[in-house]
Design a protein around this motif. Structure first.
Motif, PDB file in Angstrom:
ATOM      1  N   GLN A  80       0.863  -1.187   0.000  1.00 53.64           N
ATOM      2  CA  GLN A  80       0.000   0.000   0.000  1.00 53.64           C
ATOM      3  C   GLN A  80       0.891   1.226   0.000  1.00 53.64           C
ATOM      4  O   GLN A  80       1.690   1.416   0.921  1.00 53.64           O
ATOM      5  CB  GLN A  80      -0.929   0.035   1.221  1.00 53.64           C
ATOM      6  CG  GLN A  80      -2.225  -0.712   1.048  1.00 53.64           C
ATOM      7  CD  GLN A  80      -3.288  -0.255   2.039  1.00 53.64           C
ATOM      8  OE1 GLN A  80      -3.851   0.815   1.898  1.00 53.64           O
ATOM      9  NE2 GLN A  80      -3.559  -1.082   3.028  1.00 53.64           N
ATOM     10  N   ILE A  81       0.765   2.042  -1.048  1.00 54.41           N
ATOM     11  CA  ILE A  81       1.537   3.275  -1.145  1.00 54.41           C
ATOM     12  C   ILE A  81       0.579   4.429  -1.384  1.00 54.41           C
ATOM     13  O   ILE A  81      -0.568   4.232  -1.794  1.00 54.41           O
ATOM     14  CB  ILE A  81       2.600   3.202  -2.258  1.00 54.41           C
ATOM     15  CG1 ILE A  81       1.959   2.909  -3.620  1.00 54.41           C
ATOM     16  CG2 ILE A  81       3.658   2.163  -1.910  1.00 54.41           C
ATOM     17  CD1 ILE A  81       2.962   2.886  -4.774  1.00 54.41           C
ATOM     18  N   LEU A  82       1.032   5.625  -1.090  1.00 56.78           N
ATOM     19  CA  LEU A  82       0.182   6.814  -1.163  1.00 56.78           C
ATOM     20  C   LEU A  82       0.663   7.778  -2.231  1.00 56.78           C
ATOM     21  O   LEU A  82       1.864   8.061  -2.315  1.00 56.78           O
ATOM     22  CB  LEU A  82       0.186   7.535   0.188  1.00 56.78           C
ATOM     23  CG  LEU A  82      -0.565   8.871   0.258  1.00 56.78           C
ATOM     24  CD1 LEU A  82      -2.074   8.645   0.205  1.00 56.78           C
ATOM     25  CD2 LEU A  82      -0.178   9.637   1.523  1.00 56.78           C
ATOM     26  N   MET A  83      -0.265   8.274  -3.047  1.00 59.23           N
ATOM     27  CA  MET A  83       0.037   9.403  -3.928  1.00 59.23           C
ATOM     28  C   MET A  83      -0.248  10.661  -3.112  1.00 59.23           C
ATOM     29  O   MET A  83      -1.370  11.149  -3.030  1.00 59.23           O
ATOM     30  CB  MET A  83      -0.823   9.368  -5.188  1.00 59.23           C
ATOM     31  CG  MET A  83      -0.531  10.515  -6.158  1.00 59.23           C
ATOM     32  SD  MET A  83       1.166  10.579  -6.761  1.00 59.23           S
ATOM     33  CE  MET A  83       1.130   9.288  -8.015  1.00 59.23           C
ATOM     34  N   GLY A  84       0.792  11.148  -2.440  1.00 62.75           N
ATOM     35  CA  GLY A  84       0.645  12.295  -1.560  1.00 62.75           C
ATOM     36  C   GLY A  84       0.752  13.613  -2.304  1.00 62.75           C
ATOM     37  O   GLY A  84       1.203  13.671  -3.459  1.00 62.75           O
TER      38      GLY A  84
END
Length: 314
Positions: A80-84
């Protein structure tokens, strides 16, 4: 000893085989906004390099906080990664009284991907074709006109508040749950004015369903060279947003390095760079260390702006 060695070797083996299943890229805003557009372009290219699909999942709400908090609390395994954005990692930490995460310590930076201009757009029925005409219209009708943004405390909200402050005009802020819903209402004439990211607004501008009065950066956007900067009429005005990838803190370095390599490769790909160029996004593709410093610098930059605007959320 042999058993201990086997135990220590297991994580390394797991990391070297990353990813062995699809990765979820959380976009903390509704579909259709600029962050969503950038995420889908990058995810598609990264999927090719990783050999596993990156599934983009929109988890909107609370100006990006819901999606960002989810990734902050996720297992640190790279899946799970975030497009911040500047909202999740610079503005929200300054605006929220109760913070669901720490933007600096709860994430492992992966890469700063792109810098994106914002734009001031209006419904074509509004009798203002330039920024000076809009300022004049607002001064003649104090409090009559509203402006939309993607949510309270977002860069677009603060873009509007900075405009109000420098132009000395009155407008009521109408927050939406993402750029997409706001754009739909401005096109329909429900709200006449909006500050939005250029990527999500560009199609409407090109189609003539929305009129661009000015971009928020210091320089004009390459994809819309005829649209002046707001600063040309309002000296000192400048805002923009950015997109970057983050993983939960504690994610192994080997996994961060793999994700970083594929993210940088994706943004540097000629086809991706060309697509990003169409909406004037400046491609970066940084190291994790550069992104970490960028986040700290952005928090320092926005601190006085948020204070002057008096924006806070319980």
């Amino acid at each position: 000893m042999a058993g201990a060695a086997a135990t220590l070797a297991a994580p390394a083996i797991a990391q070297s085989s990353f990813p062995s299943r699809p990765v979820t890229m959380v976009v903390p805003f509704a579909a259709g906004g600029s962050t969503d557009v950038v995420a889908r372009i990058i995810a598609q290219k990264m999927s090719e390099g990783l050999g596993q699909q990156i599934v983009v999942e929109n988890v909107g709400g609370a100006g990006g906080n819901v999606g960002a908090a989810r990734v902050a609390k996720a297992e640190p395994d790279g899946y799970q990664i975030l497009m911040g954005t500047v909202a999740t990692h610079a503005l929200n930490p300054l605006i929220l009284k109760r913070k669901p995460y720490d933007a600096v310590t709860d994430f492992a930076p992966i890469s700063l991907l792109a810098i994106v201009p914002n734009v001031l757009i209006v419904n074509p029925s509004l009798p203002a074709k330039t920024v000076p005409e809009l300022i004049a219209l607002l001064k003649e009708n104090p409090g009559k006109y509203n402006y939309a943004s993607s949510g309270i405390g977002t860069p677009l909200h603060l873009s509007g508040e900075l405009f109000k402050s420098l132009a000395k005009v009155e407008m009521q802020h109408i927050p939406y749950r993402g750029s997409g819903p706001a754009l739909n209402d401005v096109v329909a004439g429900v709200v006449p004015i909006q500050f939005d990211n250029l990527p999500s607004a560009s199609g409407f501008i090109q189609a003539g369903t929305l009129r661009a009065l000015g971009v928020t950066t210091k320089e004009r956007a390459g994809s819309f060279p005829d649209v002046p900067t707001i600063g040309e009429a309002l000296p000192g005005y400048e805002t923009y947003t950015w997109n970057a990838l983050f993983a939960p803190k504690g994610t192994p370095k080997e996994i961060i390095d793999r994700l970083n390599a594929e993210a940088v490769k994706a943004v540097k790909d000629p086809a991706v760079a060309e697509r990003m160029k169409t909406f004037s996004a400046d491609v970066v593709g940084s190291t994790p260390e550069v992104l970490a410093e960028h986040v700290k610098a952005e928090i320092a930059k926005w601190t006085p702006v948020v204070k002057d605007a008096g924006v806070s959320i319980d």
